[in-house]
Motif scaffolding. Sequence first.
Motif, PDB file in Angstrom:
ATOM      1  N   ILE A  67       6.655   1.952  21.320  1.00  0.00           N
ATOM      2  CA  ILE A  67       5.995   1.454  20.110  1.00  0.00           C
ATOM      3  C   ILE A  67       4.576   2.010  20.052  1.00  0.00           C
ATOM      4  O   ILE A  67       3.835   1.967  21.036  1.00  0.00           O
ATOM      5  N   VAL A  68       4.228   2.557  18.908  1.00  0.00           N
ATOM      6  CA  VAL A  68       2.882   3.081  18.668  1.00  0.00           C
ATOM      7  C   VAL A  68       2.151   2.095  17.762  1.00  0.00           C
ATOM      8  O   VAL A  68       2.665   1.716  16.706  1.00  0.00           O
ATOM      9  N   THR A  69       0.971   1.680  18.177  1.00  0.00           N
ATOM     10  CA  THR A  69       0.154   0.777  17.365  1.00  0.00           C
ATOM     11  C   THR A  69      -0.975   1.564  16.717  1.00  0.00           C
ATOM     12  O   THR A  69      -1.743   2.243  17.408  1.00  0.00           O
ATOM     13  N   VAL A  70      -1.049   1.491  15.405  1.00  0.00           N
ATOM     14  CA  VAL A  70      -2.095   2.184  14.651  1.00  0.00           C
ATOM     15  C   VAL A  70      -3.182   1.175  14.307  1.00  0.00           C
ATOM     16  O   VAL A  70      -2.901   0.162  13.656  1.00  0.00           O
ATOM     17  N   PRO A  71      -4.409   1.394  14.741  1.00  0.00           N
ATOM     18  CA  PRO A  71      -5.473   0.424  14.442  1.00  0.00           C
ATOM     19  C   PRO A  71      -5.653   0.236  12.939  1.00  0.00           C
ATOM     20  O   PRO A  71      -5.550   1.195  12.170  1.00  0.00           O
ATOM     21  N   PRO A  72      -5.903  -0.985  12.504  1.00  0.00           N
ATOM     22  CA  PRO A  72      -6.156  -1.206  11.076  1.00  0.00           C
ATOM     23  C   PRO A  72      -7.470  -0.556  10.665  1.00  0.00           C
ATOM     24  O   PRO A  72      -8.337  -0.296  11.506  1.00  0.00           O
ATOM     25  N   PRO A  73      -7.645  -0.274   9.387  1.00  0.00           N
ATOM     26  CA  PRO A  73      -8.903   0.326   8.936  1.00  0.00           C
ATOM     27  C   PRO A  73     -10.078  -0.622   9.169  1.00  0.00           C
ATOM     28  O   PRO A  73      -9.910  -1.845   9.182  1.00  0.00           O
ATOM     29  N   LYS A  74     -11.243  -0.050   9.356  1.00  0.00           N
ATOM     30  CA  LYS A  74     -12.431  -0.873   9.585  1.00  0.00           C
ATOM     31  C   LYS A  74     -12.777  -1.712   8.365  1.00  0.00           C
ATOM     32  O   LYS A  74     -13.338  -2.798   8.483  1.00  0.00           O
ATOM     33  N   VAL A  75     -12.457  -1.190   7.188  1.00  0.00           N
ATOM     34  CA  VAL A  75     -12.714  -1.909   5.940  1.00  0.00           C
ATOM     35  C   VAL A  75     -11.402  -2.024   5.177  1.00  0.00           C
ATOM     36  O   VAL A  75     -10.766  -1.015   4.867  1.00  0.00           O
ATOM     37  N   ALA A  76     -10.974  -3.243   4.898  1.00  0.00           N
ATOM     38  CA  ALA A  76      -9.758  -3.463   4.119  1.00  0.00           C
ATOM     39  C   ALA A  76     -10.075  -3.291   2.632  1.00  0.00           C
ATOM     40  O   ALA A  76     -11.056  -3.842   2.131  1.00  0.00           O
ATOM     41  N   ILE A  77      -9.247  -2.515   1.951  1.00  0.00           N
ATOM     42  CA  ILE A  77      -9.480  -2.199   0.545  1.00  0.00           C
ATOM     43  C   ILE A  77      -8.547  -3.023  -0.342  1.00  0.00           C
ATOM     44  O   ILE A  77      -7.335  -3.072  -0.118  1.00  0.00           O
ATOM     45  N   THR A  78      -9.133  -3.656  -1.348  1.00  0.00           N
ATOM     46  CA  THR A  78      -8.373  -4.410  -2.344  1.00  0.00           C
ATOM     47  C   THR A  78      -8.628  -3.808  -3.721  1.00  0.00           C
ATOM     48  O   THR A  78      -9.780  -3.570  -4.093  1.00  0.00           O
ATOM     49  N   ILE A  79      -7.554  -3.554  -4.452  1.00  0.00           N
ATOM     50  CA  ILE A  79      -7.666  -3.091  -5.832  1.00  0.00           C
ATOM     51  C   ILE A  79      -6.907  -4.068  -6.724  1.00  0.00           C
ATOM     52  O   ILE A  79      -5.736  -4.370  -6.477  1.00  0.00           O
ATOM     53  N   GLY A  80      -7.583  -4.558  -7.740  1.00  0.00           N
ATOM     54  CA  GLY A  80      -6.931  -5.382  -8.747  1.00  0.00           C
ATOM     55  C   GLY A  80      -6.918  -4.637 -10.067  1.00  0.00           C
ATOM     56  O   GLY A  80      -7.821  -3.854 -10.352  1.00  0.00           O
ATOM     57  N   PHE A  81      -5.898  -4.865 -10.868  1.00  0.00           N
ATOM     58  CA  PHE A  81      -5.865  -4.219 -12.180  1.00  0.00           C
ATOM     59  C   PHE A  81      -5.240  -5.152 -13.208  1.00  0.00           C
ATOM     60  O   PHE A  81      -4.303  -5.896 -12.905  1.00  0.00           O
ATOM     61  N   VAL A  82      -5.810  -5.116 -14.400  1.00  0.00           N
ATOM     62  CA  VAL A  82      -5.225  -5.852 -15.516  1.00  0.00           C
ATOM     63  C   VAL A  82      -3.933  -5.140 -15.899  1.00  0.00           C
ATOM     64  O   VAL A  82      -3.927  -3.932 -16.154  1.00  0.00           O
TER      65      VAL A  82
END
Length: 204
Positions: A67-82
Amino acid sequence: MSSLPDGTNGPHAFVTNLEQPELSDEDQHHLQRVLRLRPSDPLTISDGAHRWRPAIFGDTIEVTGEIVTVPPPKVAITIGFVVPKGDRPSWIVQKLTELGVDEIHLLSSQRSVVKWDPPKADQQRERLIRIAREAAMQSRQVRLPKIKPISGIKEATLEPGVSLAHRSGERISLKQPSIYIGPEGGWEPTELVDLPTVSLGPSV
């Protein structure tokens, strides 16, 4: 740093358990009938929680590596759209997933064209979740974006750190990791009150 699957080990699929992997009937059919995988062909599998491993395709999935574990990004990105009309929500979710966005928020605003009643909203969200999963398989992601139920912009902007996309806003940066994009007609002035804005460029 551990890396993402690069395609050299075949196509990519999601499973619930990397220790005892089982493909869904839909994924089994897609890999076998559409991608023409044969028994003993390689593939990679992920649990959608930043982990993956190489395996071999067949009636049962046989793991062939650790199993390879990929570190999560340092900054989580959220995009919202109408939500726009037509099939554009599907395209937007597909592309955001391929880019690796962490969360996708479905929004309605005063100038929304699309008006979903609760049953329709639930149905459409489930469809978009499936589209995101397919896009994550295609782009070999090791995490699945969270797609939140549709909410009004007033409620949605109670989320911490939200900025609205607007051409007069500040230059975009990772200091604003959560960005909401308005409808074709733009935000109502009242929706911009007391909220930070970021610019996606002078022509956007």
